[in-house]
Write a protein that holds these residues in place. Structure first.
Motif, PDB file in Angstrom:
ATOM      1  N   ASP A 193      37.812  60.740  47.625  1.00  0.00           N
ATOM      2  CA  ASP A 193      37.972  62.221  47.610  1.00  0.00           C
ATOM      3  C   ASP A 193      39.431  62.301  47.035  1.00  0.00           C
ATOM      4  O   ASP A 193      40.319  62.218  48.164  1.00  0.00           O
ATOM      5  CB  ASP A 193      37.727  62.902  48.991  1.00  0.00           C
ATOM      6  CG  ASP A 193      38.074  64.466  49.054  1.00  0.00           C
ATOM      7  OD1 ASP A 193      38.479  64.880  48.114  1.00  0.00           O
ATOM      8  OD2 ASP A 193      37.829  64.828  49.959  1.00  0.00           O
ATOM      9  N   PRO A 194      39.741  62.557  45.843  1.00  0.00           N
ATOM     10  CA  PRO A 194      41.163  62.560  45.587  1.00  0.00           C
ATOM     11  C   PRO A 194      41.969  63.958  45.871  1.00  0.00           C
ATOM     12  O   PRO A 194      42.971  64.007  45.641  1.00  0.00           O
ATOM     13  CB  PRO A 194      40.985  62.506  43.992  1.00  0.00           C
ATOM     14  CG  PRO A 194      39.858  63.096  43.601  1.00  0.00           C
ATOM     15  CD  PRO A 194      38.723  62.791  44.522  1.00  0.00           C
ATOM     16  N   LEU A 195      41.095  64.779  46.474  1.00  0.00           N
ATOM     17  CA  LEU A 195      41.917  66.437  46.779  1.00  0.00           C
ATOM     18  C   LEU A 195      41.959  66.309  48.167  1.00  0.00           C
ATOM     19  O   LEU A 195      43.236  66.583  48.555  1.00  0.00           O
ATOM     20  CB  LEU A 195      40.658  67.200  46.671  1.00  0.00           C
ATOM     21  CG  LEU A 195      41.131  68.733  46.396  1.00  0.00           C
ATOM     22  CD1 LEU A 195      42.382  68.744  45.309  1.00  0.00           C
ATOM     23  CD2 LEU A 195      40.041  69.710  45.995  1.00  0.00           C
ATOM     24  N   TYR A 196      41.216  65.941  49.112  1.00  0.00           N
ATOM     25  CA  TYR A 196      41.587  65.819  50.410  1.00  0.00           C
ATOM     26  C   TYR A 196      41.267  64.684  51.425  1.00  0.00           C
ATOM     27  O   TYR A 196      41.262  64.761  52.547  1.00  0.00           O
ATOM     28  CB  TYR A 196      40.628  67.234  51.158  1.00  0.00           C
ATOM     29  CG  TYR A 196      41.243  68.475  50.652  1.00  0.00           C
ATOM     30  CD1 TYR A 196      42.508  68.804  50.942  1.00  0.00           C
ATOM     31  CD2 TYR A 196      40.473  69.311  50.245  1.00  0.00           C
ATOM     32  CE1 TYR A 196      43.112  70.119  50.440  1.00  0.00           C
ATOM     33  CE2 TYR A 196      40.934  70.691  49.704  1.00  0.00           C
ATOM     34  CZ  TYR A 196      42.221  71.084  49.919  1.00  0.00           C
ATOM     35  OH  TYR A 196      42.594  72.380  49.702  1.00  0.00           O
ATOM     36  N   ASN A 197      41.020  63.573  50.677  1.00  0.00           N
ATOM     37  CA  ASN A 197      40.946  62.409  51.124  1.00  0.00           C
ATOM     38  C   ASN A 197      39.768  62.422  52.556  1.00  0.00           C
ATOM     39  O   ASN A 197      39.779  61.848  53.750  1.00  0.00           O
ATOM     40  CB  ASN A 197      42.051  61.790  51.929  1.00  0.00           C
ATOM     41  CG  ASN A 197      43.117  61.316  50.780  1.00  0.00           C
ATOM     42  OD1 ASN A 197      42.843  60.685  49.920  1.00  0.00           O
ATOM     43  ND2 ASN A 197      44.393  61.865  51.071  1.00  0.00           N
TER      44      ASN A 197
ATOM     45  N   PRO B 167      43.011  55.963  38.053  1.00  0.00           N
ATOM     46  CA  PRO B 167      42.434  56.899  37.300  1.00  0.00           C
ATOM     47  C   PRO B 167      42.954  58.382  37.182  1.00  0.00           C
ATOM     48  O   PRO B 167      42.485  59.346  36.407  1.00  0.00           O
ATOM     49  CB  PRO B 167      40.857  56.990  37.601  1.00  0.00           C
ATOM     50  CG  PRO B 167      41.171  56.587  39.114  1.00  0.00           C
ATOM     51  CD  PRO B 167      42.383  55.890  39.341  1.00  0.00           C
ATOM     52  N   LEU B 168      43.806  58.651  37.972  1.00  0.00           N
ATOM     53  CA  LEU B 168      44.299  59.989  38.374  1.00  0.00           C
ATOM     54  C   LEU B 168      45.689  60.507  37.778  1.00  0.00           C
ATOM     55  O   LEU B 168      46.846  60.787  38.006  1.00  0.00           O
ATOM     56  CB  LEU B 168      44.475  60.326  39.773  1.00  0.00           C
ATOM     57  CG  LEU B 168      43.187  60.123  40.664  1.00  0.00           C
ATOM     58  CD1 LEU B 168      43.708  60.469  42.288  1.00  0.00           C
ATOM     59  CD2 LEU B 168      42.350  61.096  40.190  1.00  0.00           C
TER      60      LEU B 168
ATOM     61  N   ALA C 285      44.762  73.365  47.272  1.00  0.00           N
ATOM     62  CA  ALA C 285      44.014  72.500  46.532  1.00  0.00           C
ATOM     63  C   ALA C 285      44.672  72.177  45.364  1.00  0.00           C
ATOM     64  O   ALA C 285      44.724  72.648  44.127  1.00  0.00           O
ATOM     65  CB  ALA C 285      42.710  73.192  46.238  1.00  0.00           C
ATOM     66  N   ILE C 286      45.383  70.938  45.433  1.00  0.00           N
ATOM     67  CA  ILE C 286      46.051  70.273  44.207  1.00  0.00           C
ATOM     68  C   ILE C 286      45.745  68.845  44.028  1.00  0.00           C
ATOM     69  O   ILE C 286      45.874  67.938  44.876  1.00  0.00           O
ATOM     70  CB  ILE C 286      47.576  70.239  44.373  1.00  0.00           C
ATOM     71  CG1 ILE C 286      48.094  71.629  44.815  1.00  0.00           C
ATOM     72  CG2 ILE C 286      48.200  69.889  43.454  1.00  0.00           C
ATOM     73  CD1 ILE C 286      49.522  71.856  45.491  1.00  0.00           C
TER      74      ILE C 286
ATOM     75  N   PRO D  73      35.813  61.431  39.463  1.00  0.00           N
ATOM     76  CA  PRO D  73      35.629  61.711  37.964  1.00  0.00           C
ATOM     77  C   PRO D  73      35.479  63.191  37.332  1.00  0.00           C
ATOM     78  O   PRO D  73      35.999  63.653  36.742  1.00  0.00           O
ATOM     79  CB  PRO D  73      34.797  60.678  37.779  1.00  0.00           C
ATOM     80  CG  PRO D  73      33.832  60.298  38.815  1.00  0.00           C
ATOM     81  CD  PRO D  73      34.561  60.480  39.899  1.00  0.00           C
ATOM     82  N   ALA D  74      34.354  63.634  38.085  1.00  0.00           N
ATOM     83  CA  ALA D  74      34.091  65.116  37.762  1.00  0.00           C
ATOM     84  C   ALA D  74      35.488  66.181  37.928  1.00  0.00           C
ATOM     85  O   ALA D  74      35.696  66.999  37.195  1.00  0.00           O
ATOM     86  CB  ALA D  74      32.816  65.595  38.280  1.00  0.00           C
ATOM     87  N   LEU D  75      35.761  66.041  39.172  1.00  0.00           N
ATOM     88  CA  LEU D  75      37.015  67.073  39.553  1.00  0.00           C
ATOM     89  C   LEU D  75      38.059  66.696  38.656  1.00  0.00           C
ATOM     90  O   LEU D  75      38.726  67.539  38.034  1.00  0.00           O
ATOM     91  CB  LEU D  75      37.313  66.496  41.042  1.00  0.00           C
ATOM     92  CG  LEU D  75      38.333  67.453  41.550  1.00  0.00           C
ATOM     93  CD1 LEU D  75      37.959  68.673  41.577  1.00  0.00           C
ATOM     94  CD2 LEU D  75      38.718  67.007  43.023  1.00  0.00           C
ATOM     95  N   HIS D  76      38.451  65.350  38.367  1.00  0.00           N
ATOM     96  CA  HIS D  76      39.700  65.038  37.712  1.00  0.00           C
ATOM     97  C   HIS D  76      39.345  65.464  36.200  1.00  0.00           C
ATOM     98  O   HIS D  76      40.254  65.933  35.627  1.00  0.00           O
ATOM     99  CB  HIS D  76      39.895  63.310  37.522  1.00  0.00           C
ATOM    100  CG  HIS D  76      41.095  63.073  36.856  1.00  0.00           C
ATOM    101  ND1 HIS D  76      41.025  62.277  35.603  1.00  0.00           N
ATOM    102  CD2 HIS D  76      42.403  63.071  36.906  1.00  0.00           C
ATOM    103  CE1 HIS D  76      41.935  62.404  34.875  1.00  0.00           C
ATOM    104  NE2 HIS D  76      42.974  62.493  35.808  1.00  0.00           N
ATOM    105  N   ASP D  77      38.335  65.410  35.554  1.00  0.00           N
ATOM    106  CA  ASP D  77      38.048  65.803  34.241  1.00  0.00           C
ATOM    107  C   ASP D  77      37.993  67.413  34.067  1.00  0.00           C
ATOM    108  O   ASP D  77      38.814  67.715  33.246  1.00  0.00           O
ATOM    109  CB  ASP D  77      36.534  65.375  33.762  1.00  0.00           C
ATOM    110  CG  ASP D  77      36.107  65.755  32.311  1.00  0.00           C
ATOM    111  OD1 ASP D  77      36.674  64.879  31.686  1.00  0.00           O
ATOM    112  OD2 ASP D  77      35.753  66.921  32.068  1.00  0.00           O
ATOM    113  N   VAL D  78      37.556  68.219  35.226  1.00  0.00           N
ATOM    114  CA  VAL D  78      37.843  69.571  34.991  1.00  0.00           C
ATOM    115  C   VAL D  78      39.455  69.848  34.967  1.00  0.00           C
ATOM    116  O   VAL D  78      39.848  70.701  34.298  1.00  0.00           O
ATOM    117  CB  VAL D  78      37.076  70.248  36.014  1.00  0.00           C
ATOM    118  CG1 VAL D  78      37.362  71.676  36.116  1.00  0.00           C
ATOM    119  CG2 VAL D  78      35.443  70.106  35.820  1.00  0.00           C
TER     120      VAL D  78
END
Length: 490
Positions: free
Chosen positions: A201-205, A268-269, A259-260, A47-52
């Protein structure tokens, strides 16, 4: 693959239903001694990563893309393209960046309590990333005393950007060492988080090897940003990462490692623009002449992804027009970009190649800048799922020219990097401030003396709620003005 046993924190904090009749004994009776009052690092990450990232996209659309002539407004009262940045623009990112920095710091602290080196490293990388955005936008900011409201510290001092950057480098060094120690304990790579946490981990699983590469690629970005300051031996560190100690500092080697945060069309993404009306996304502006004309000249296939056709081709409108003289809107963003997964870019392989090309051009590393430049051009196109056109690297508008002077070569690199940073928070603006490239046309209606703003003013709430420390920071920086240069830009 050999599994590494990594321990996570206990369950999420229990909720107590408090009423005026609650007693101390009742609260003690209903306190779970096995629970923690803090969220687990794995629960905070997504959630923090997605928000930023989504808020960065939001302000890229509103601010960066207009300042940097990606698009031009057709609303005459919106003067960002004329270099008018009003104080009210400062609050949104300040408040949200600091909010999520609290979560990134807590990822590190919670993991440190249980010696989860994986999340300690991730927390440090994300802290360095979001803090760099804060200081590059505002200059000297609260740092060492920031994000401590829970401890009663509500008026933090401001730290110099020099101090902040040096500490960010220390954090990235620590993150790299932590993740390297985990890799050394494994027999096979890549090192992964436990299976039940990989999905969080939505960035790198859960791929910690790629997190390590992100940290070191971010390190390169920030080292290049301060490379003009004699207080930091940025050139020496870049050389160590790229040439003399490459095995200890792995960096991105392909688009697949970029990093995408890849958006989806379901929660939520979802994209920052998923819930907007199409007009709110592309109806109040058109793409600029600068943005479209360069892509036309290069015959760059990304135009098909980024622009609608105007007649039989693509064309843009002039930026910085005189008030009351609004040009005709022509090409604009296609609707498909509203849910484009690649707009979740944080830092990609192409950007790293252009950092290396500039490092080679400046003599920080011994390689030929053309090698990195060509890889960057090709990688930036293929990242968008497109093929590099035949002979593309030999086209006059694209080809590297060894006979050109330094400024022409730097402009060539920075123009390609400009497109690689499409919708990437404020990076185009940061890089323009640092280098003056790519050279942008200045329209007849541009204000502020025709000078690109160097920073945002501090939020008004900071002035009123932290007045003494605000005043000290303003005195140290030389004024709270959009033309006050930050440390690395002086």
């Amino acid at each position: 693959m050999k599994k590494i046993k990594l321990y996570t924190l206990a369950a999420m904090a229990a909720t107590c239903l408090a009423t005026s009749s609650c007693t101390k004994e009742f609260e003690e009776l209903n306190t779970n001694p096995n629970a923690t009052e803090a969220a687990t690092p794995s629960a905070l990450l997504a959630p923090a990563l997605h928000d930023v990232v989504t808020r960065n996209n939001n302000r890229a659309l509103r601010l960066t893309n207009e300042l940097m002539q990606v698009h031009v407004t057709i609303l005459d009262t919106d003067e960002i393209h004329r270099y008018v940045i009003r104080p009210g623009e400062s609050d949104y990112m300040w408040n949200n960046w600091y909010l999520q920095r609290t979560n990134f710091v807590n990822i590190y602290k919670s993991a440190q309590a249980t010696q989860q080196k994986s999340y300690m490293g991730i927390g440090l990388i994300l802290d360095a990333w979001v803090t760099s955005l804060i200081t590059d936008t505002y200059g000297d900011v609260p740092y060492t005393e920031a994000n401590q409201g829970r401890d009663g510290r509500l008026q933090p001092k401001f730290d110099s950007q020099e101090l902040i950057y040096k500490d960010l480098f220390a954090k990235l060094e620590e993150a790299n060492a932590l993740l390297a120690s985990l890799e050394a304990a494994a027999t096979d790579l890549p090192l992964m988080l436990p299976e039940d946490e990989q999905r969080l981990d939505p960035l790198y699983n859960g791929n910690l090897t790629l997190w390590r590469k992100l940290g070191n690629s971010l390190y390169l970005r920030l080292l290049m940003r301060v490379s003009g300051r004699p207080e930091v031996d940025a050139a020496g560190k870049i050389r160590e990462i790229v040439e003399t100690n490459t095995s200890f500092y792995p960096i991105f080697e392909s688009n697949e490692e970029s990093a995408i945060l890849r958006y989806t069309t379901t929660q939520p993404l979802t994209s920052a623009f998923a819930d907007l009306r199409e007009y709110d996304f592309n109806g109040s502006h058109g793409l600029s002449e600068f943005f479209v004309n360069n892509l036309n000249e290069m015959e760059d296939p990304r135009l098909t992804k980024w622009a609608t056709k105007y007649g039989s081709g693509y064309s843009g409108m002039s930026s910085g027009y005189v008030p009351g003289n609004i040009p005709e809107r022509q090409s604009y963003y296609p609707k498909a970009l509203m849910n484009e997964p690649l707009l979740g870019n944080i830092l990609n392989y192409g950007e790293v190649q252009f950092i290396l090309a500039e490092a080679a051009l400046r003599g920080y590393i011994s390689s030929d800048p053309k090698t990195y430049y060509d890889k960057g051009v090709a990688g930036a196109i293929t990242m968008w799922g497109l093929e590099v056109p035949a002979g593309h690297l030999e086209k006059e508008a694209v080809a590297w020219n060894n006979a050109a002077d330094f400024e022409a070569k730097l402009d060539k690199i920075m123009l390609q990097k400009y497109y690689t940073l499409f919708f990437t928070d404020f990076q185009q603006w940061f890089e323009y401030r640092r280098t003056g490239h790519p050279v942008l046309p200045i329209g007849p209606g541009v204000q502020n003396g025709g000078v690109m703003p160097s920073r945002f003013r501090y939020p008004i709430t900071v002035q009123s709620l932290n007045g003494a420390n605000y005043s000290a920071a303003v005195a140290a920086m030389g004024g709270d003005d959009i033309n006050t240069k930050v440390w690395w830009d002086q």
